[in-house]
Motif scaffolding. Sequence first.
Motif, mmCIF file in Angstrom:
data_model
loop_
_atom_site.group_PDB
_atom_site.id
_atom_site.type_symbol
_atom_site.label_atom_id
_atom_site.label_comp_id
_atom_site.label_asym_id
_atom_site.label_seq_id
_atom_site.Cartn_x
_atom_site.Cartn_y
_atom_site.Cartn_z
ATOM 1 N N VAL A 176 -83.120 -26.372 -1.761
ATOM 2 C CA VAL A 176 -83.509 -25.803 -0.470
ATOM 3 C C VAL A 176 -82.332 -25.838 0.503
ATOM 4 O O VAL A 176 -82.073 -24.864 1.228
ATOM 5 C CB VAL A 176 -84.715 -26.555 0.111
ATOM 6 C CG1 VAL A 176 -84.936 -26.198 1.587
ATOM 7 C CG2 VAL A 176 -85.972 -26.239 -0.690
ATOM 8 N N ARG A 177 -81.610 -26.940 0.513
ATOM 9 C CA ARG A 177 -80.462 -27.037 1.424
ATOM 10 C C ARG A 177 -79.418 -25.969 1.084
ATOM 11 O O ARG A 177 -78.851 -25.338 1.970
ATOM 12 C CB ARG A 177 -79.856 -28.440 1.334
ATOM 13 C CG ARG A 177 -78.900 -28.741 2.443
ATOM 14 C CD ARG A 177 -78.742 -30.224 2.723
ATOM 15 N NE ARG A 177 -78.996 -31.082 1.608
ATOM 16 C CZ ARG A 177 -79.992 -31.970 1.540
ATOM 17 N NH1 ARG A 177 -80.825 -32.095 2.556
ATOM 18 N NH2 ARG A 177 -80.149 -32.731 0.493
ATOM 19 N N ARG A 223 -80.719 -22.582 2.306
ATOM 20 C CA ARG A 223 -80.630 -22.445 3.767
ATOM 21 C C ARG A 223 -79.183 -22.233 4.202
ATOM 22 O O ARG A 223 -78.913 -21.423 5.090
ATOM 23 C CB ARG A 223 -81.211 -23.678 4.447
ATOM 24 C CG ARG A 223 -82.713 -23.851 4.220
ATOM 25 C CD ARG A 223 -83.275 -25.052 4.946
ATOM 26 N NE ARG A 223 -83.296 -24.815 6.381
ATOM 27 C CZ ARG A 223 -82.511 -25.437 7.262
ATOM 28 N NH1 ARG A 223 -81.636 -26.343 6.844
ATOM 29 N NH2 ARG A 223 -82.593 -25.162 8.548
ATOM 30 N N GLU A 244 -86.937 -20.531 3.651
ATOM 31 C CA GLU A 244 -87.976 -21.184 4.456
ATOM 32 C C GLU A 244 -89.287 -21.300 3.689
ATOM 33 O O GLU A 244 -90.016 -22.285 3.840
ATOM 34 C CB GLU A 244 -88.161 -20.426 5.769
ATOM 35 C CG GLU A 244 -86.942 -20.491 6.674
ATOM 36 C CD GLU A 244 -86.423 -21.926 6.861
ATOM 37 O OE1 GLU A 244 -87.253 -22.826 7.129
ATOM 38 O OE2 GLU A 244 -85.199 -22.135 6.742
ATOM 39 N N ARG A 250 -88.746 -24.212 1.539
ATOM 40 C CA ARG A 250 -88.729 -25.441 2.345
ATOM 41 C C ARG A 250 -90.161 -25.887 2.643
ATOM 42 O O ARG A 250 -90.455 -27.091 2.614
ATOM 43 C CB ARG A 250 -87.959 -25.205 3.640
ATOM 44 C CG ARG A 250 -87.779 -26.454 4.470
ATOM 45 C CD ARG A 250 -86.947 -26.197 5.706
ATOM 46 N NE ARG A 250 -86.707 -27.420 6.459
ATOM 47 C CZ ARG A 250 -85.966 -27.472 7.558
ATOM 48 N NH1 ARG A 250 -85.377 -26.384 8.025
ATOM 49 N NH2 ARG A 250 -85.800 -28.616 8.197
ATOM 50 N N GLY A 309 -84.651 -31.002 2.970
ATOM 51 C CA GLY A 309 -83.800 -29.866 2.679
ATOM 52 C C GLY A 309 -83.069 -29.349 3.887
ATOM 53 O O GLY A 309 -82.414 -28.301 3.822
#
Length: 821
Positions: free
Chosen positions: A498-499, A502, A510, A513, A711
């Motif tokens: 997730v990180r 993003r 999102e 996330r 995340g």
Amino acid sequence: MLLAPCLIWIALQNGAPMEWTLEEARDRWTPMVRPVQHVGMPGYPFQVGVMWDGALVFGPLEFLSLGVMQREMEPLGDHRMHVSVGFGEPMRLLDRKGTGNSRLRRGLLDGRYPIPWVESRDGDLVYREEVFAHFLGRAPGRNETAKPDDVLVAQVRFSAANGGSTDAVARLWLHFGDMSSVRLGYKASQGAALAPALPIRFDPPFGLLGEKVRFVLPRPDHGEVQEREAGLLRWEVPLKPGETADFRLAIPYGLLDKPEAQRLLKEDPQRRRDEVVRYWRHMQSGAGEILTPDPFVNDYLSAVVGQMAQQVAFRRASDVWMYKTSPNHYEGYWPCNAAKALPTFDYRGLGDLNRRVLQGFLDHQTADVGGLARSAMGQGEALAGEGYEAIHGFLGNFGEWTANPLLLSHGLGMWALAQHYRITRDDKWLHGGQHPPLQAMVDAFDWVVKQRRRTMREVDGERVPYWGLLPAASAHDWLAGNTIFNDAFCIYGMAEVVRLLRETGHPRAEEMRAELADYRKCLRDRYAEASARARRVPLPDGTSIPYVPRMVQELDWAKIDWTYTGYGPLRAGAWGALDPYDPLVTWALTFVEAGMPKGEGPYFNAPAQNPDIADRNFADISDPVADRHYLLRHWVEYETMWPVGAPLFLARDDLPRFFEWLFHNLAVVVHRDWRVGVESLDGVPSCAPGDSERWQAIRAMFVNEREGYDGGEQSLWLLQAIPRCWLRPGMKLGVTRMGTTFGGQVDISAEMAEEGNWLSVHVSLRGLKVKPKEIVLRLRSGDGRPLRFAELAGKPLPVRADDTVLLPTALSGEYKVTGRF
């Protein structure tokens, strides 16, 4: 000494507490006495084991029934061999069983290169052995690994020196035996007696098995080598006082035809040695170096790179690269162990080694989970529950090579792929290839999402106790079920994905996330509910705390086993599946620290079984007659490969416990002479994933990307956990060209003033691709005094209560900070 009380303080003159040091920790442990140093080259699938007494092992020793292993070994011929080294007349074997004989000394070349030496004393005679590995007929390239047709050669140089005042005759014996007396499994050992000899015939300069060459022993310049019987040679040389003589032995990893062996005979061993030393020096002196005031720690941190690189193996018969758990024994594949170790290569600028192994994860992503939902390492009965749907995306199955299909491997596979990109920021790699890594990570994430939906069901109108978690699966060799361990590691990998999404502006970032947040909430809720149902843990003061189980169905702490810490809620808190400060984590930490009352809980019986080796260190914490017994000693686990204390205590910023773990772990888990860690005490030697985990923990003391468990953004902490014993007057420390998960590199150099009142720190950020949420610098004193004043380039910085200051966030920049205590 027991774990509780956890902290031991020694008062300084000014009344401030003194933290643990390595010297103090070593005083409390019996050291291990059976080190094994493995010698190889990156990419070659096998390594030579050098035993504590200088014996040589050509394996592997286990997993020989695997069809893929048999195909891998077939080109080597009948190569397996145990070369024992003896001295004197008649032949004596010095410390064959490994008891720490004082007449044996060991070390690595320059204290860090994977070129071991063994020195044995026999009266006035001193025998020395040095072993290194090279490829037949060529020097290793700077960033090169083994080629498909490479032959690995072990070069062994023996020497004898007369340190007395009269003439002497040195006699060194070589016995070429089978593997029946060697154990490199859960315990390392050699039988007291020699194994049956191999039918080797010495036809100088060749040792022959049938018509194939097993070793080459050129005529020595001094003395004479004689075959005393089949498989037994003796070198005899007269020596005057102060005189030294030597000879060399070259052993290929496999049997050679005579024409190929003639090439080996023509090798210049000194030239090859110089080339190999330059190779390791280049690898170990590049990016990501760590400097501390402790020479042993510096040597160990440098040595880890060589220990790791040797375990990057290309399996020729299967066309797959892998990072091995342990040479000569654990030759099956544990992808989880590989994945957790791999970012160390990236931090150190050796991403090419990492990328070869990561490609295996990409190539083997599948819908086939193998025996994931079975007990007994995927070979036992099917587990009760929903099972797993055949959905493409699973990262934990390497076919026949897979020792145990694990959700842990899936979660850490995601994490390692995402970490590689976040450190290297290589967009071409992320989007390229037949199996683009970005798509592999998204598929792996979605695989978890779809499997979780299978447990979102009710029975008789009530949710199942593991609602929203993954179906029951294997967790380790014998633990299987709905375990917090399995879900925690999948959450850990998903958070890193997730990180990445993003940071790269992915359209699903999102959405994913939100899915991660729901999964974390489910994990927290299910284990809070399980804890409420469980039997409470009685504390020594008569109170009690909730018990937080490893599985939602495991409600009695007295019925767990000694692997609790590694597979329980402490792991979830260490890496953010649970918030590190969550009460569930705190209760689990309190349970481990407080221990269990006499007569209840899992007693650990390994000390009773092995009273003569380092297992004795754990006898007092598992004593049946003691009022309480414990799972850990000074936060050190018996199985040391994945130390739980380091990431957990850094996540909680609990420095006293972290330093206790750090120095006790270094004191007992790492062999002092060969700088190699183990899985269990005096057990599985050369556990390179564990050495990598330890290296990453020490790196985090200097450079640590923290928080962002959902995340989200992370902070960059610099010098978060520097022990006071490294901050005494005049001491220097730092890191050079250390990679970060923000991309780019960071340099740190710190020096304590001679009077100990000022700490000067120079930080350089170069080429970060993502700004940290904040940059935190901790300035500690060497004697316990708090930070009173700090300035950046001559301008005051606000000092926070935890001895930290905030630096301006930037992608690049120079920071010159001074702190006064």
